[in-house]
Scaffold this motif. Structure first.
Motif, PDB file in Angstrom:
ATOM      1  N   ALA A 149      35.832  53.358  33.574  1.00 28.79           N
ATOM      2  CA  ALA A 149      35.581  53.440  35.016  1.00 28.79           C
ATOM      3  C   ALA A 149      36.236  52.288  35.764  1.00 28.79           C
ATOM      4  N   GLU A 150      36.258  51.098  35.152  1.00 33.10           N
ATOM      5  CA  GLU A 150      36.865  49.937  35.813  1.00 33.10           C
ATOM      6  C   GLU A 150      38.353  50.163  36.041  1.00 33.10           C
ATOM      7  N   HIS A 151      39.039  50.700  35.045  1.00 32.69           N
ATOM      8  CA  HIS A 151      40.466  50.968  35.191  1.00 32.69           C
ATOM      9  C   HIS A 151      40.720  51.980  36.308  1.00 32.69           C
ATOM     10  N   ILE A 152      39.930  53.030  36.342  1.00 34.58           N
ATOM     11  CA  ILE A 152      40.115  54.068  37.357  1.00 34.58           C
ATOM     12  C   ILE A 152      39.840  53.513  38.749  1.00 34.58           C
ATOM     13  N   ALA A 153      38.732  52.795  38.897  1.00 28.99           N
ATOM     14  CA  ALA A 153      38.370  52.262  40.216  1.00 28.99           C
ATOM     15  C   ALA A 153      39.405  51.259  40.711  1.00 28.99           C
ATOM     16  N   SER A 154      39.884  50.388  39.824  1.00 30.98           N
ATOM     17  CA  SER A 154      40.867  49.381  40.227  1.00 30.98           C
ATOM     18  C   SER A 154      42.179  50.045  40.614  1.00 30.98           C
ATOM     19  N   CYS A 155      42.614  51.018  39.813  1.00 27.28           N
ATOM     20  CA  CYS A 155      43.880  51.692  40.109  1.00 27.28           C
ATOM     21  C   CYS A 155      43.774  52.493  41.404  1.00 27.28           C
ATOM     22  N   THR A 156      42.634  53.117  41.629  1.00 31.49           N
ATOM     23  CA  THR A 156      42.461  53.889  42.862  1.00 31.49           C
ATOM     24  C   THR A 156      42.470  52.978  44.080  1.00 31.49           C
ATOM     25  N   ALA A 157      41.872  51.798  43.957  1.00 25.81           N
ATOM     26  CA  ALA A 157      41.883  50.845  45.075  1.00 25.81           C
ATOM     27  C   ALA A 157      43.311  50.415  45.400  1.00 25.81           C
ATOM     28  N   VAL A 158      44.109  50.166  44.376  1.00 24.77           N
ATOM     29  CA  VAL A 158      45.511  49.785  44.601  1.00 24.77           C
ATOM     30  C   VAL A 158      46.267  50.937  45.253  1.00 24.77           C
ATOM     31  N   LYS A 162      45.016  53.281  47.151  1.00 24.28           N
ATOM     32  CA  LYS A 162      44.567  53.390  48.544  1.00 24.28           C
ATOM     33  C   LYS A 162      45.324  52.397  49.424  1.00 24.28           C
ATOM     34  N   GLY A 163      45.536  51.179  48.919  1.00 28.09           N
ATOM     35  CA  GLY A 163      46.301  50.197  49.684  1.00 28.09           C
ATOM     36  C   GLY A 163      47.739  50.639  49.873  1.00 28.09           C
ATOM     37  N   VAL A 172      48.637  43.325  55.705  1.00 26.58           N
ATOM     38  CA  VAL A 172      47.183  43.462  55.588  1.00 26.58           C
ATOM     39  C   VAL A 172      46.768  44.886  55.249  1.00 26.58           C
ATOM     40  N   LEU A 173      47.558  45.874  55.659  1.00 30.99           N
ATOM     41  CA  LEU A 173      47.187  47.265  55.399  1.00 30.99           C
ATOM     42  C   LEU A 173      47.101  47.544  53.902  1.00 30.99           C
ATOM     43  N   ALA A 174      48.010  46.989  53.131  1.00 32.01           N
ATOM     44  CA  ALA A 174      48.000  47.230  51.690  1.00 32.01           C
ATOM     45  C   ALA A 174      46.867  46.495  50.984  1.00 32.01           C
ATOM     46  N   LYS A 230      37.971  44.976  50.362  1.00 32.61           N
ATOM     47  CA  LYS A 230      36.623  45.558  50.445  1.00 32.61           C
ATOM     48  C   LYS A 230      35.886  45.482  49.118  1.00 32.61           C
ATOM     49  N   LEU A 231      36.645  45.382  48.021  1.00 31.44           N
ATOM     50  CA  LEU A 231      36.063  45.316  46.682  1.00 31.44           C
ATOM     51  C   LEU A 231      36.196  43.930  46.063  1.00 31.44           C
ATOM     52  N   GLY A 232      36.562  42.936  46.895  1.00 30.28           N
ATOM     53  CA  GLY A 232      36.712  41.576  46.396  1.00 30.28           C
ATOM     54  C   GLY A 232      37.962  41.359  45.571  1.00 30.28           C
ATOM     55  N   MET A 233      38.947  42.214  45.736  1.00 31.71           N
ATOM     56  CA  MET A 233      40.179  42.172  44.942  1.00 31.71           C
ATOM     57  C   MET A 233      41.359  41.728  45.798  1.00 31.71           C
TER      58      MET A 233
END
Length: 625
Positions: free
Chosen positions: A443-452, A454-455, A475-477, A483-486
């Motif tokens: 789940a961590e891999h999926i969530a992190s990749c999805t956040a990237v 989205k940017g 800033v858009l990227a 939002k996720l502290g990344m």
């Protein structure tokens, strides 16, 4: 910043040079010597002969500087006495791995951190020390920054012939000798005479009568030639001097002796001169009253000294026209990306099947495979940079370069990051994809990749008025990551040339406010947000995009700019969590993937492409909410 943790390494040629240089400085009336990563053209990727930073330190990053104290002189550092390497956040891990802690301290530049000049001034400590630097490798703007930062210390630009590092560099590679070749107008779009006429008008408007093109990409673009003197960039080691009446090319004359190149240059009104004569000739022209225009970012202090105090120092008149691709250049870029997409479909379909099938595939295996598949294209010239093939923890090293010592097997339970590209006769490519070889990734891999992702989408789908800079867009990227502290410690986008440098100015998309060059129609940029967890994994998603213009008559902004993708390679859907996406993001992904299928699949109809075509079909099928 605190010292970067390093380990002591066995004696190496670079460490021996470091010791020899310290001894030499002690007898040369210098307290320290500054080594920069560029060459006489401020190239990001110098030829082997000019990789002085690597020669003295062992650090192979493309950006950095080294300060070496003379024997008996200690730098004001807690973590080293005689040497300091300053680089940026892309190379934090790499620098710690490559540098010897017995000799070097490391400092990292970036948002909120001191600049290279600031770190150097601090390392020199109190008193008044004499700091030497090769005048041919020091850009004009860096001289100004250093002189201001050093205060009571004295910067001493010295001629290349007196560079003390070169004197202790045994086995220094010979100058490159690759022949130049003509870049046809069918790809260049505009002939040399038209480019020179435009440049001369700019000179006249600026009150100057000549321009020195030091940047290798500028020289080759201006004269419609290419070469192979530098790894991964089709350029020739050369200068060009354009006056009101002459166009002079300074180069190893053997490189342009072929009938085709010689005829092309003569037909374009270009005279050829020995590479090393440029400094004396500029000095002679200046003495005759010629007023030079010099770009502060790419022109060296050595050229500035030759041109005299009357020179106009301002941003290059060639950089923006080169960055704004004309119709033929953009057509070539688009066609190159379609073919590159097919080569990558063959690569990634093979890779996914091999690793998931239990085959032993290493990082180096992947490098060889992708180069061999791209090289099947008749228009392939070279890679546009050394492929970043990074498995598991190696992916956390932003600009990782695999070696025999670091080579890892690709493991099914680790993320894999691949950043690669090619130089073709008609265009330049650069793409990064992150992959999982597990049917159900963590789940961590999926969530992190999805956040990237989205940017990436937020920036790639943005519209903005003319005059907008990359600093404003960056800033858009990052917003979805914040939002996720990344976050990520590198820029978001760089320009890309048309069968030229994979990194091109004059703009950038970055949180650093120094570059205020606006984006314009016809420019090509990367969009490459990322996320990295040290010793675990790295994620980066990169596409190249073109800047396009849309008109809105009667509105406040009558023209609006936006991005259109050039890269045509799918994103791995198993690393996308559709529940984290809104409808617009899902629509963007599906529209992009449909375009990838429509444009790339026709190139995968031949014998042997059945698996790649099936992979592409599955990879571009619609993502459901």
């Amino acid at each position: 910043m605190p010292a970067v943790s390093m380990s002591t390494k066995a004696a190496s040629p670079s460490l021996e040079r470091y010791k020899s240089l310290r001894e030499k400085l002690a007898s040369a009336d210098l307290d320290a010597f500054l080594v920069l990563s560029g060459d006489a053209h401020n190239s990001e990727m110098p030829s082997a002969r000019d990789k002085r930073l690597k020669a003295i330190s062992g650090f192979s990053g493309s950006a950095g500087s080294a300060l070496i104290a003379a024997e008996g002189v200690d730098l004001a550092l807690e973590d080293a006495q005689g040497g300091l390497v300053v680089t940026d956040g892309r190379y934090t891990i790499q620098a710690a791995q490559e540098l010897d802690s017995s000799a070097w301290g490391i400092r990292i530049t970036g948002t909120g951190a001191p600049t290279m000049s600031g770190y150097v001034a601090t390392a020199l400590g109190g008193g008044s020390k004499r700091v030497g630097v090769d005048a041919s490798t020091l850009p004009i703007q860096s001289l100004d920054d250093l002189q201001k930062a050093l205060g009571d210390h004295k910067l001493v630009p010295i001629p290349t012939a007196d560079n003390p590092l070169d004197e202790v560099w045994e086995g220094r590679p010979n100058p490159p000798t690759a022949p130049a070749y003509v870049h046809p107008v069918e790809y260049a779009g505009v002939g040399v005479t038209e480019k020179i006429a435009t440049l001369r008008k700019q000179l006249n408007d600026a009150g100057a009568s000549a321009y020195v093109a030091s940047d290798l990409m500028e020289v080759c673009w201006l004269l419609n030639i290419r070469g192979a003197d530098v790894d991964n960039t089709p350029v020739c080691m050369s200068f060009a001097v354009v006056t009101e009446e002459q166009v002079r090319l300074y180069i190893d004359t053997a490189k342009v002796s072929s009938e085709e190149v010689d005829g092309h240059l003569k037909a374009s009104g270009v005279t050829v001169h020995d590479y090393h004569e440029v400094y004396a000739d500029v000095k002679e022209l200046a003495a005759d009253g010629v007023k030079f225009w010099l770009d502060p970012g790419t022109t060296s202090v050595a050229i500035k000294q030759a041109a005299g105090e009357g020179a106009v120092v301002k941003a290059s008149p060639v950089a923006v026209p080169k960055a704004r691709k004309n119709d033929k250049e953009m057509q070539g870029m688009q066609e190159a990306h379609v073919r590159d997409g097919a080569a990558m479909a063959r690569t990634l379909s093979w890779l996914e099947a091999a690793v998931e099938g239990g085959e032993d595939i290493s990082e180096l295996d992947l490098c060889a495979k992708t180069e061999s598949l791209r090289a099947q294209d008749p228009k392939f010239k070279m890679l546009s940079f050394d492929t970043i093939s990074a498995s598991g923890p190696n992916g956390a090293i932003t600009h990782y370069r695999v070696t025999e010592e670091t080579n890892r097997k690709l493991c099914p339970d680790e993320l894999f990051l691949m950043d690669s590209g090619a130089q073709y006769t008609d265009g330049t490519t650069d793409v990064t994809r992150t992959m999982s070889f597990m049917k159900s990734p963590p789940a961590e891999h999926i969530a992190s990749c999805t956040a990237v992702l989205k940017g990436h989408i937020l920036l790639a789908s943005a519209s903005f008025p003319p005059g907008t800079t990359g600093y404003q867009l960056d800033v858009l990227a990052r917003a979805p990551l914040w939002k996720l502290g990344m976050d990520y410690a590198h820029g978001t986008g760089h320009g890309v040339g048309a069968s030229l440098g994979v990194h091109e100015g004059p703009f950038s998309i970055s949180p650093r406010p120094g570059n205020m060059t606006p984006l314009e129609e016809g420019m090509v940029s990367s969009i490459e947000p990322g996320y990295y967890v040290a010793d675990q994994y790295g994620i980066r998603i990169e596409n190249l995009v073109r800047v396009v213009e849309e008109e809105f008559p009667g509105k406040m902004h009558q023209k609006v700019l936006s991005f259109q993708p050039l890269t045509l390679i799918p994103w791995q859907k198993r690393l996308i969590d559709a529940t984290m996406l809104n409808n617009e993001e899902i629509d963007y992904i599906n529209a992009y993937h449909q375009r990838v299928w429509d444009e790339v699949s026709p190139l995968l109809q031949g014998k042997g492409d059945e698996k790649a075509l099936a992979w592409l079909k599955d990879s571009t099928s619609p993502l459901k909410a």
